[in-house]
Motif scaffolding. Structure first.
Motif, PDB file in Angstrom:
ATOM      1  N   SER A 267       0.829  -1.205   0.000  1.00  0.00           N
ATOM      2  CA  SER A 267       0.000   0.000   0.000  1.00  0.00           C
ATOM      3  C   SER A 267       0.867   1.260   0.000  1.00  0.00           C
ATOM      4  O   SER A 267       1.611   1.514   0.951  1.00  0.00           O
ATOM      5  CB  SER A 267      -0.912  -0.006   1.222  1.00  0.00           C
ATOM      6  OG  SER A 267      -1.498   1.254   1.403  1.00  0.00           O
ATOM      7  N   ASP A 379       1.562  -7.436  -6.583  1.00  0.00           N
ATOM      8  CA  ASP A 379       1.106  -6.186  -5.972  1.00  0.00           C
ATOM      9  C   ASP A 379       2.227  -5.559  -5.138  1.00  0.00           C
ATOM     10  O   ASP A 379       2.469  -4.352  -5.173  1.00  0.00           O
ATOM     11  CB  ASP A 379      -0.128  -6.491  -5.107  1.00  0.00           C
ATOM     12  CG  ASP A 379      -0.842  -5.222  -4.651  1.00  0.00           C
ATOM     13  OD1 ASP A 379      -0.481  -4.135  -5.125  1.00  0.00           O
ATOM     14  OD2 ASP A 379      -1.773  -5.326  -3.826  1.00  0.00           O
ATOM     15  N   ARG A 382       4.915  -4.117  -7.496  1.00  0.00           N
ATOM     16  CA  ARG A 382       4.584  -2.854  -8.173  1.00  0.00           C
ATOM     17  C   ARG A 382       4.426  -1.713  -7.182  1.00  0.00           C
ATOM     18  O   ARG A 382       4.770  -0.565  -7.492  1.00  0.00           O
ATOM     19  CB  ARG A 382       3.350  -3.002  -9.067  1.00  0.00           C
ATOM     20  CG  ARG A 382       2.055  -3.345  -8.386  1.00  0.00           C
ATOM     21  CD  ARG A 382       0.917  -3.429  -9.394  1.00  0.00           C
ATOM     22  NE  ARG A 382      -0.350  -3.644  -8.728  1.00  0.00           N
ATOM     23  CZ  ARG A 382      -0.991  -4.811  -8.607  1.00  0.00           C
ATOM     24  NH1 ARG A 382      -0.483  -5.884  -9.168  1.00  0.00           N
ATOM     25  NH2 ARG A 382      -2.145  -4.886  -7.988  1.00  0.00           N
ATOM     26  N   THR A 383       3.957  -2.012  -5.959  1.00  0.00           N
ATOM     27  CA  THR A 383       3.826  -0.940  -4.960  1.00  0.00           C
ATOM     28  C   THR A 383       5.208  -0.376  -4.618  1.00  0.00           C
ATOM     29  O   THR A 383       5.375   0.830  -4.448  1.00  0.00           O
ATOM     30  CB  THR A 383       3.135  -1.476  -3.677  1.00  0.00           C
ATOM     31  OG1 THR A 383       1.907  -2.100  -4.054  1.00  0.00           O
ATOM     32  CG2 THR A 383       2.851  -0.362  -2.695  1.00  0.00           C
ATOM     33  N   ASN A 386       6.061   1.884  -7.299  1.00  0.00           N
ATOM     34  CA  ASN A 386       5.244   3.096  -7.177  1.00  0.00           C
ATOM     35  C   ASN A 386       5.877   4.084  -6.195  1.00  0.00           C
ATOM     36  O   ASN A 386       6.010   5.277  -6.477  1.00  0.00           O
ATOM     37  CB  ASN A 386       3.834   2.754  -6.662  1.00  0.00           C
ATOM     38  CG  ASN A 386       3.003   2.002  -7.699  1.00  0.00           C
ATOM     39  OD1 ASN A 386       3.358   1.961  -8.865  1.00  0.00           O
ATOM     40  ND2 ASN A 386       1.903   1.409  -7.260  1.00  0.00           N
TER      41      ASN A 386
HETATM   42  N1  ASP Z   1      -1.143  -1.635  -4.148  1.00  0.00           N
HETATM   43  C1  ASP Z   1      -0.775  -0.575  -5.037  1.00  0.00           C
HETATM   44  C2  ASP Z   1      -0.331   0.641  -4.258  1.00  0.00           C
HETATM   45  O1  ASP Z   1      -0.766   0.861  -3.167  1.00  0.00           O
HETATM   46  C3  ASP Z   1      -1.880  -0.233  -5.994  1.00  0.00           C
HETATM   47  C4  ASP Z   1      -2.124  -1.406  -6.918  1.00  0.00           C
HETATM   48  O2  ASP Z   1      -2.862  -2.315  -6.565  1.00  0.00           O
HETATM   49  O3  ASP Z   1      -1.512  -1.427  -7.995  1.00  0.00           O
HETATM   50  O4  ASP Z   1       0.472   1.398  -4.715  1.00  0.00           O
END
Ligand code: ASP
Length: 409
Positions: A267, A379, A382-383, A386
């Protein structure tokens, strides 16, 4: 957290992750029993997100001095985020076309996961309408960060504009901001145990489905991970050193706690307090830039998610035997970008947004059930990307002429 304690905590988090994996595999039942420690860690992070975001944005905006500076900085931030997200989707599309992970894969019975089916489709209009909170307290209570950012920007801008009357209010938010950062430092001390419990819990829960990561979904997972690595280790570091004038390796180590937390919690929003602390205190990025760029990034800048959306959509097309034209791939490029903007910074939000991407080119929704089997792992990956993208954004924006001028004045 900076300095020696910071290094010890980071090592502790890495050790926690390794022990968590081993514990989850070999003493899974015990790990499931102590998983509540992870929930406490996660809740503690979520507890500070809202007051920290509101206070740090208000303080950041009021210290910029001039609304025009804010406007130009905002536009540059959006432009940078859009550019990096596009670069990452492009990498994903190129890889999935070359590696063809879905060709020759047999389709098996799947259904759309419940939470995806219930979510309904949301488009650009919903994103725009969602920007203005009808009730600020309600938005805070629901943990909706984007509308709170809009409110805080407005509130901060107006506090500067009303001069002397606004000063005591600004001072209150400065106090709240400092106090929240202090609480974040306390929470970070607990991070190694939190990581151990969260990773241990998820590995114990998923230990039977590990083979999916290497079976028919293995090539798909590999394509996503390879794309994420290219973006995280080549594209972003290049931008960081050229535009942000930072040494990528030391910057990366500086945000290590945030990246480890992102991987553990899946997250961006829950990680945000640690990201702000790491970028401002460890990497010494101007807090005026960080306090504004990071909350915005945690909600709208998701390079990893965008790449995943594009790869997943093409993978589903490939296993369904559907050949997508260049035009359709351009639509996927656009919707994947949009989906990453609209996705909330919470676990599996990107999967929910797949509905929009698949719908845009008429691909079967059942594909979501298929890729969901490995989403607990992808997930997290990628988080992490991010959050890395947001952190790089803060350093780059801190080097803009507006920010330099604000520092000089
Ligand atoms: N879990 C990711 C995030 O919080 C969002 C996603 O599901 O891609 O950045």
């Amino acid at each position: 957290m900076a300095g020696r304690t910071g290094n010890i905590i980071l090592l502790g988090m890495i050790a926690g992750a390794i022990l968590g994996v081993l514990g989850g595999l070999f003493i899974g039942d015990f790990m499931l029993r102590i998983a509540f420690l992870g929930t406490i860690f996660l809740n503690a992070l979520k507890m500070v997100v809202i007051p920290l975001v509101v206070a740090s944005m208000i303080v950041g905006v009021t210290s910029l001095g001039d609304v025009r500076t804010l406007g130009r900085t905002g536009l540059k931030t959006l432009a940078f985020y859009f550019a990096t997200t596009s670069a990452s989707v492009t990498v994903g599309l190129i890889l999935v076309n070359i590696l063809q992970p879905g060709t020759g894969v047999e389709i098996w019975e799947t259904t759309v996961p419940d939470f995806v089916a219930k979510s309904g489709e949301s488009g650009i209009v919903d994103v725009l309408v969602g920007l203005i909170p009808p009730n600020v307290i309600g938005a805070a209570a629901e943990g909706k960060i984007l509308p709170l950012i809009v409110f805080s920007l407005l509130f901060g801008g107006v506090l500067s504009a009303i001069g002397d009357k606004g000063k005591p209010v600004v001072a209150v938010f400065e106090g709240i901001n400092a106090a929240m950062m202090k609480i974040v430092h306390l929470i970070i001390l607990f991070a190694p145990i939190g990581v151990l419990a969260l990773i241990g819990g998820i590995v114990a829960e998923k230990r039977d489905s590990f083979e999916q990561l290497v079976s028919s979904l293995g090539m798909y997972s590999l394509t996503v991970i390879l794309g994420l690595l290219i973006h995280a280790l080549i594209t972003l570091p290049l931008l960081l050193s050229i535009l942000g004038r930072k040494n990528p390796w030391s910057y990366f180590m500086g945000v290590g706690e945030a990246l480890a937390t992102a991987f553990t919690t899946a997250s961006s929003s829950a990680t945000l307090p640690i990201t702000i602390d790491a970028v401002e205190n460890n990497n010494k990025v101007d807090s005026r830039a960080a306090s504004f760029v990071l909350p915005l990034g945690a909600t709208i800048n998701m390079d990893g998610t965008a790449l995943y959306e594009a790869v997943a959509a093409l993978f589903i097309a490939q296993i369904s035997g559907i050949d997508l034209t260049i035009g359709q791939q351009i639509i996927i490029f656009l919707t994947a970008t949009l989906a990453s903007v609209g996705a909330a910074g919470i676990p599996h939000a990107g999967t929910v947004m797949m509905v929009m991407v698949l719908g845009a080119v008429g691909l079967p929704m059942e594909g979501i059930g298929l890729i969901f089997a490995v989403d607990w792992f992808l997930d997290r990956c990628r988080t992490t990307v991010n959050v890395w993208g947001d952190s790089v954004g803060a350093a780059v924006i801190a080097e803009t002429s507006e920010m330099k001028a604000a520092r000089a004045s």
